[in-house]
Design a protein around this motif. Structure first.
Motif, PDB file in Angstrom:
ATOM      1  N   GLN A  92       0.832  -1.205   0.000  1.00 54.62           N
ATOM      2  CA  GLN A  92       0.000   0.000   0.000  1.00 54.62           C
ATOM      3  C   GLN A  92       0.863   1.250   0.000  1.00 54.62           C
ATOM      4  O   GLN A  92       0.541   2.237  -0.670  1.00 54.62           O
ATOM      5  N   GLY A  93       1.968   1.216   0.741  1.00 43.14           N
ATOM      6  CA  GLY A  93       2.865   2.362   0.737  1.00 43.14           C
ATOM      7  C   GLY A  93       3.463   2.604  -0.638  1.00 43.14           C
ATOM      8  O   GLY A  93       3.593   3.750  -1.084  1.00 43.14           O
ATOM      9  N   LEU A  94       3.822   1.523  -1.335  1.00 39.43           N
ATOM     10  CA  LEU A  94       4.372   1.663  -2.679  1.00 39.43           C
ATOM     11  C   LEU A  94       3.317   2.187  -3.639  1.00 39.43           C
ATOM     12  O   LEU A  94       3.604   3.048  -4.492  1.00 39.43           O
ATOM     13  N   LEU A  95       2.083   1.706  -3.497  1.00 37.55           N
ATOM     14  CA  LEU A  95       0.998   2.231  -4.331  1.00 37.55           C
ATOM     15  C   LEU A  95       0.810   3.723  -4.101  1.00 37.55           C
ATOM     16  O   LEU A  95       0.643   4.504  -5.045  1.00 37.55           O
ATOM     17  N   ASN A  96       0.818   4.139  -2.839  1.00 39.72           N
ATOM     18  CA  ASN A  96       0.661   5.557  -2.534  1.00 39.72           C
ATOM     19  C   ASN A  96       1.759   6.395  -3.188  1.00 39.72           C
ATOM     20  O   ASN A  96       1.512   7.496  -3.692  1.00 39.72           O
ATOM     21  N   TYR A  97       2.962   5.871  -3.155  1.00 38.13           N
ATOM     22  CA  TYR A  97       4.114   6.545  -3.771  1.00 38.13           C
ATOM     23  C   TYR A  97       3.869   6.737  -5.268  1.00 38.13           C
ATOM     24  O   TYR A  97       4.036   7.833  -5.808  1.00 38.13           O
ATOM     25  N   TYR A  98       3.470   5.655  -5.938  1.00 32.62           N
ATOM     26  CA  TYR A  98       3.248   5.739  -7.378  1.00 32.62           C
ATOM     27  C   TYR A  98       2.062   6.638  -7.723  1.00 32.62           C
ATOM     28  O   TYR A  98       2.128   7.435  -8.668  1.00 32.62           O
ATOM     29  N   PHE A  99       0.965   6.519  -6.981  1.00 34.55           N
ATOM     30  CA  PHE A  99      -0.198   7.359  -7.275  1.00 34.55           C
ATOM     31  C   PHE A  99       0.127   8.836  -7.073  1.00 34.55           C
ATOM     32  O   PHE A  99      -0.297   9.687  -7.862  1.00 34.55           O
ATOM     33  N   VAL A 155      -1.294  -8.676  -8.650  1.00 32.30           N
ATOM     34  CA  VAL A 155      -2.039  -8.371  -9.866  1.00 32.30           C
ATOM     35  C   VAL A 155      -3.120  -7.333  -9.617  1.00 32.30           C
ATOM     36  O   VAL A 155      -3.309  -6.401 -10.416  1.00 32.30           O
ATOM     37  N   SER A 156      -3.852  -7.434  -8.512  1.00 33.26           N
ATOM     38  CA  SER A 156      -4.935  -6.484  -8.249  1.00 33.26           C
ATOM     39  C   SER A 156      -4.389  -5.074  -8.030  1.00 33.26           C
ATOM     40  O   SER A 156      -4.967  -4.087  -8.507  1.00 33.26           O
ATOM     41  N   ASN A 157      -3.264  -4.962  -7.314  1.00 32.88           N
ATOM     42  CA  ASN A 157      -2.659  -3.650  -7.099  1.00 32.88           C
ATOM     43  C   ASN A 157      -2.129  -3.064  -8.408  1.00 32.88           C
ATOM     44  O   ASN A 157      -2.277  -1.871  -8.677  1.00 32.88           O
ATOM     45  N   LEU A 158      -1.495  -3.904  -9.217  1.00 35.70           N
ATOM     46  CA  LEU A 158      -0.976  -3.427 -10.497  1.00 35.70           C
ATOM     47  C   LEU A 158      -2.109  -2.964 -11.407  1.00 35.70           C
ATOM     48  O   LEU A 158      -1.975  -1.968 -12.122  1.00 35.70           O
ATOM     49  N   ALA A 159      -3.229  -3.675 -11.384  1.00 35.59           N
ATOM     50  CA  ALA A 159      -4.368  -3.277 -12.215  1.00 35.59           C
ATOM     51  C   ALA A 159      -4.862  -1.891 -11.825  1.00 35.59           C
ATOM     52  O   ALA A 159      -5.185  -1.062 -12.691  1.00 35.59           O
ATOM     53  N   ARG A 160      -4.926  -1.608 -10.544  1.00 36.82           N
ATOM     54  CA  ARG A 160      -5.337  -0.270 -10.084  1.00 36.82           C
ATOM     55  C   ARG A 160      -4.358   0.793 -10.565  1.00 36.82           C
ATOM     56  O   ARG A 160      -4.767   1.867 -11.020  1.00 36.82           O
ATOM     57  N   LEU A 161      -3.093   0.480 -10.466  1.00 34.13           N
ATOM     58  CA  LEU A 161      -2.069   1.460 -10.818  1.00 34.13           C
ATOM     59  C   LEU A 161      -2.050   1.733 -12.316  1.00 34.13           C
ATOM     60  O   LEU A 161      -1.983   2.890 -12.760  1.00 34.13           O
ATOM     61  N   ILE A 162      -2.118   0.683 -13.119  1.00 35.57           N
ATOM     62  CA  ILE A 162      -2.061   0.841 -14.568  1.00 35.57           C
ATOM     63  C   ILE A 162      -3.252   1.633 -15.082  1.00 35.57           C
ATOM     64  O   ILE A 162      -3.177   2.299 -16.120  1.00 35.57           O
ATOM     65  N   HIS A 195      -4.379   4.293 -13.926  1.00 31.85           N
ATOM     66  CA  HIS A 195      -4.203   5.738 -13.752  1.00 31.85           C
ATOM     67  C   HIS A 195      -3.964   6.381 -15.121  1.00 31.85           C
ATOM     68  O   HIS A 195      -3.183   5.872 -15.931  1.00 31.85           O
ATOM     69  N   PRO A 196      -4.618   7.505 -15.413  1.00 33.81           N
ATOM     70  CA  PRO A 196      -4.493   8.114 -16.754  1.00 33.81           C
ATOM     71  C   PRO A 196      -3.097   8.575 -17.115  1.00 33.81           C
ATOM     72  O   PRO A 196      -2.809   8.773 -18.300  1.00 33.81           O
ATOM     73  N   ALA A 197      -2.217   8.738 -16.150  1.00 33.51           N
ATOM     74  CA  ALA A 197      -0.856   9.169 -16.473  1.00 33.51           C
ATOM     75  C   ALA A 197       0.026   8.032 -16.962  1.00 33.51           C
ATOM     76  O   ALA A 197       1.053   8.267 -17.604  1.00 33.51           O
ATOM     77  N   VAL A 218      -5.493  -1.639 -19.897  1.00 33.55           N
ATOM     78  CA  VAL A 218      -4.766  -0.704 -20.744  1.00 33.55           C
ATOM     79  C   VAL A 218      -4.884   0.736 -20.264  1.00 33.55           C
ATOM     80  O   VAL A 218      -4.293   1.635 -20.843  1.00 33.55           O
ATOM     81  N   GLY A 219      -5.627   0.992 -19.204  1.00 27.89           N
ATOM     82  CA  GLY A 219      -5.731   2.360 -18.731  1.00 27.89           C
ATOM     83  C   GLY A 219      -6.587   3.215 -19.652  1.00 27.89           C
ATOM     84  O   GLY A 219      -7.071   2.779 -20.693  1.00 27.89           O
ATOM     85  N   SER A 220      -6.751   4.468 -19.275  1.00 30.74           N
ATOM     86  CA  SER A 220      -7.650   5.351 -20.019  1.00 30.74           C
ATOM     87  C   SER A 220      -7.015   5.914 -21.276  1.00 30.74           C
ATOM     88  O   SER A 220      -7.712   6.353 -22.183  1.00 30.74           O
TER      89      SER A 220
END
Length: 314
Positions: free
Chosen positions: A133-140, A161-168, A170-172, A193-195
């Protein structure tokens, strides 16, 4: 510096589509040439090297990747690297590696924007503390703040996989440089594939091209392209054309050089590339600790392996 919040990466949908297409090619992760052993960045040599590689057809240039010894460069040296690569012109798409404390990430991203880079590639943080979660926060936080589209560089398996799907999503995020060993996770995520679209990139270089091709991934990053870009381009062409026989032959041709780089926990990763460049006539300097200089036997092996590659791919 303008602060940490940007409404959206500064690129149109057309720009993002073009970037995704470029990242499906070969990205050369540039070395950092030094004066006087490893004292200072040789900006002129770096600019000339970047221009030469781009002019030979490499699709994108990554400044401040691991092959640049990025973690051994201070801020002024990183600034010099970004400026020197940008001065080479825009024959190839420019990508800036960013790493370190969060304020440094944004500072580097904003400088890269001013210099004409098209995306940033974010290294995984080296802080020994923190969970998924900390790494996700960093990336977001980085994706929200970046003035440029973001390529994620994944090396560890901390994010599932679930965390990576959330991150990918992101529109950036426009690309994922995947250097993890678990290709199963990447296979499960190919539909995400993201937005603005997202391209998967083989972050394990030439020797893994066939494995990634099984998942329809043709783009890869390369250190070898610093010194023998024609070999990297030939491998990419064989992958795109689906010529499995030629692809296997070319990978076997460069594998001994890559094996020398990865031996002993990648100790000679950069030193082998710098030795190849010296054999090309470029005084690129030494490597900084914890990288190691090549011993005499390994340097001789690099020379012989280079000659074998060039005999087939001049």
């Amino acid at each position: 510096m303008t602060g940490y919040k940007h409404a959206h990466p500064a690129s149109s949908k057309e720009d993002a589509t073009a970037l995704v297409q470029t990242l499906s090619g070969v990205s050369c992760v540039l070395i950092t040439p030094f004066y006087d052993g490893f004292v200072g960045v040789d900006k002129t040599l770096l600019s000339n090297l970047a221009a030469s590689i781009a002019n030979q057809g490499i699709h994108s240039l990554t400044a401040l990747g691991n092959t640049a010894e990025v973690h051994q460069l201070d801020w002024s040296e990183r600034e010099a690297v970004l400026g020197s690569v940008a001065a080479a012109g825009e024959t190839a798409t420019l990508i800036a590696g960013v790493s370190g404390p969060f304020p440094s990430l944004i500072r580097e991203a904003e400088l890269a924007t001013e210099l004409g880079y098209k995306a940033i590639m974010v290294h995984e943080p080296t802080d020994p503390f923190g969970d998924a979660q900390g790494l996700l926060n960093y990336y977001f936080a980085l994706c929200d703040a970046s003035p440029l589209p973001v390529v994620l560089y994944l090396r560890t398996s901390l994010l599932d996989v679930s965390n990576l799907a959330r991150l990918i999503d992101h529109p950036a995020v426009v690309g994922v440089k995947y250097a993890r060993s678990d290709l199963e996770s990447m296979a499960a995520l190919r539909g995400v594939v993201g937005s603005t679209g997202c391209v998967w990139i083989n972050g394990a270089a030439e020797t893994r091209v066939a494995d990634f091709l099984d998942l329809s991934v043709t783009g890869f990053t390369s250190g070898l392209a610093n010194a023998i870009p024609a070999a990297s381009l030939a491998i990419h062409q064989a992958a795109v054309e689906g010529d499995q026989e030629r692809l296997g032959h070319l990978i076997d041709l460069v594998r001994p050089l890559e094996d020398l780089r990865t031996k002993n926990r990648n100790r000679n990763n950069v030193a082998v590339i710098k030795e190849l460049l010296r054999l090309n006539g470029l005084p690129v300097g030494q490597v900084r600790p914890p990288h190691m200089q090549l011993d005499t036997a390994t340097a001789l092996a690099v020379r012989e392996l280079r000659e074998a590659v060039l005999a087939e791919i001049p």
